[in-house]
Design a protein around this motif. Structure first.
Motif, PDB file in Angstrom:
ATOM      1  N   GLN A   1     -42.864  67.901 -87.719  1.00  0.00           N
ATOM      2  CA  GLN A   1     -41.703  67.805 -88.596  1.00  0.00           C
ATOM      3  C   GLN A   1     -40.366  67.736 -87.853  1.00  0.00           C
ATOM      4  O   GLN A   1     -39.327  68.108 -88.388  1.00  0.00           O
ATOM      5  CB  GLN A   1     -41.716  68.973 -89.584  1.00  0.00           C
TER       6      GLN A   1
ATOM      7  N   LEU B   1     -37.565  65.992 -89.769  1.00  0.00           N
ATOM      8  CA  LEU B   1     -36.878  66.856 -90.741  1.00  0.00           C
ATOM      9  C   LEU B   1     -35.834  67.722 -90.041  1.00  0.00           C
ATOM     10  O   LEU B   1     -34.726  67.900 -90.542  1.00  0.00           O
ATOM     11  CB  LEU B   1     -37.877  67.759 -91.463  1.00  0.00           C
TER      12      LEU B   1
ATOM     13  N   SER C   1     -32.872  65.575 -89.317  1.00  0.00           N
ATOM     14  CA  SER C   1     -32.180  65.203 -90.549  1.00  0.00           C
ATOM     15  C   SER C   1     -31.296  66.341 -91.064  1.00  0.00           C
ATOM     16  O   SER C   1     -30.152  66.124 -91.463  1.00  0.00           O
ATOM     17  CB  SER C   1     -33.210  64.807 -91.616  1.00  0.00           C
TER      18      SER C   1
ATOM     19  N   PHE D   1     -30.711  66.100 -98.499  1.00  0.00           N
ATOM     20  CA  PHE D   1     -31.949  66.015 -99.273  1.00  0.00           C
ATOM     21  C   PHE D   1     -32.169  64.628 -99.881  1.00  0.00           C
ATOM     22  O   PHE D   1     -33.129  64.434-100.617  1.00  0.00           O
ATOM     23  CB  PHE D   1     -31.943  67.063-100.398  1.00  0.00           C
TER      24      PHE D   1
ATOM     25  N   VAL E   1     -35.592  63.277 -99.018  1.00  0.00           N
ATOM     26  CA  VAL E   1     -36.539  64.330 -98.660  1.00  0.00           C
ATOM     27  C   VAL E   1     -37.196  64.893 -99.919  1.00  0.00           C
ATOM     28  O   VAL E   1     -36.507  65.279-100.870  1.00  0.00           O
ATOM     29  CB  VAL E   1     -35.807  65.476 -97.900  1.00  0.00           C
TER      30      VAL E   1
ATOM     31  N   TRP F   1     -38.977  67.785-101.934  1.00  0.00           N
ATOM     32  CA  TRP F   1     -38.900  69.234-101.898  1.00  0.00           C
ATOM     33  C   TRP F   1     -39.358  69.752-103.248  1.00  0.00           C
ATOM     34  O   TRP F   1     -39.442  69.019-104.227  1.00  0.00           O
ATOM     35  CB  TRP F   1     -37.493  69.724-101.560  1.00  0.00           C
TER      36      TRP F   1
ATOM     37  N   LEU G   1     -39.566  72.813 -98.474  1.00  0.00           N
ATOM     38  CA  LEU G   1     -39.973  71.520 -97.941  1.00  0.00           C
ATOM     39  C   LEU G   1     -41.498  71.445 -97.892  1.00  0.00           C
ATOM     40  O   LEU G   1     -42.161  72.456 -97.638  1.00  0.00           O
ATOM     41  CB  LEU G   1     -39.374  71.321 -96.546  1.00  0.00           C
TER      42      LEU G   1
END
Length: 168
Positions: free
Chosen positions: A84, A87, A90, A99, A102, A104, A113
């Motif tokens: 990850q 992530l 990011s 977000f 992404v 979630w 997440l």
């Protein structure tokens, strides 16, 4: 008594020492009153107490997330896995809409997440100012794990933990 070095003389050496310390990589999350998720990547996260279960996380004093955590009194800890790193990058960038692309889920009213090996929901116990950061002490209200190797940060690169062979 030793003379105190000037901060600008000490910072490069301190930065190098800290680069040599392997740390877990986590995304700290919160949600605003209007339901908008916010998050930021941190490497300053640790267990504090087992009784009661508590953690600490360090957030920059100027952080938008810290301002939100101060208002809501809650935060989530997404302990990232070895796959990850995207992530982590990011959520490490500045600005809103982290977000945007992404996935979630709402978990105990906080952004979680997908696929993170470790998840904690926390209530703020106290805030302690330390230099240019604030240490947020959190009471853990929920915890969950899934299998997966952790994402770590060491020598300014992402990696993961590998067990050493035990020699008897």
């Amino acid at each position: 008594m030793h003379p105190q070095p000037r901060a600008d003389d000490l910072q490069p050496a301190f930065r190098e020492v800290m680069a040599g310390v392997a740390t877990p990589v986590s995304v700290i999350t919160a949600v605003s009153a209007d339901g908008v998720p916010h998050g930021t990547t941190v490497s300053a996260f640790a267990s504090l107490s087992m009784d009661p279960p508590m953690v600490l996380v360090s957030l920059d004093r100027g952080s938008d997330l810290l301002a939100l955590v101060r208002v809501t009194g809650r935060f989530g800890v997404n302990v990232l896995g070895a796959t990850q790193s995207a992530l982590a990058l990011s959520f490490a960038r500045k600005g809103p809409d982290k977000f945007a692309d992404v996935d979630w889920a709402d978990d105990h009213g906080l952004p979680r997440l997908p696929g993170v090996p470790g998840w904690l929901a926390c209530d703020v116990d106290s805030l302690v100012t330390g230099g240019d950061h604030v240490v947020v002490l959190g009471l853990v209200t929920a915890a969950a794990t899934v299998d997966g190797a952790p994402l770590t940060y060491h020598s300014r690169v992402f990696g993961t933990h590998a067990a050493l062979e035990v020699i008897s």
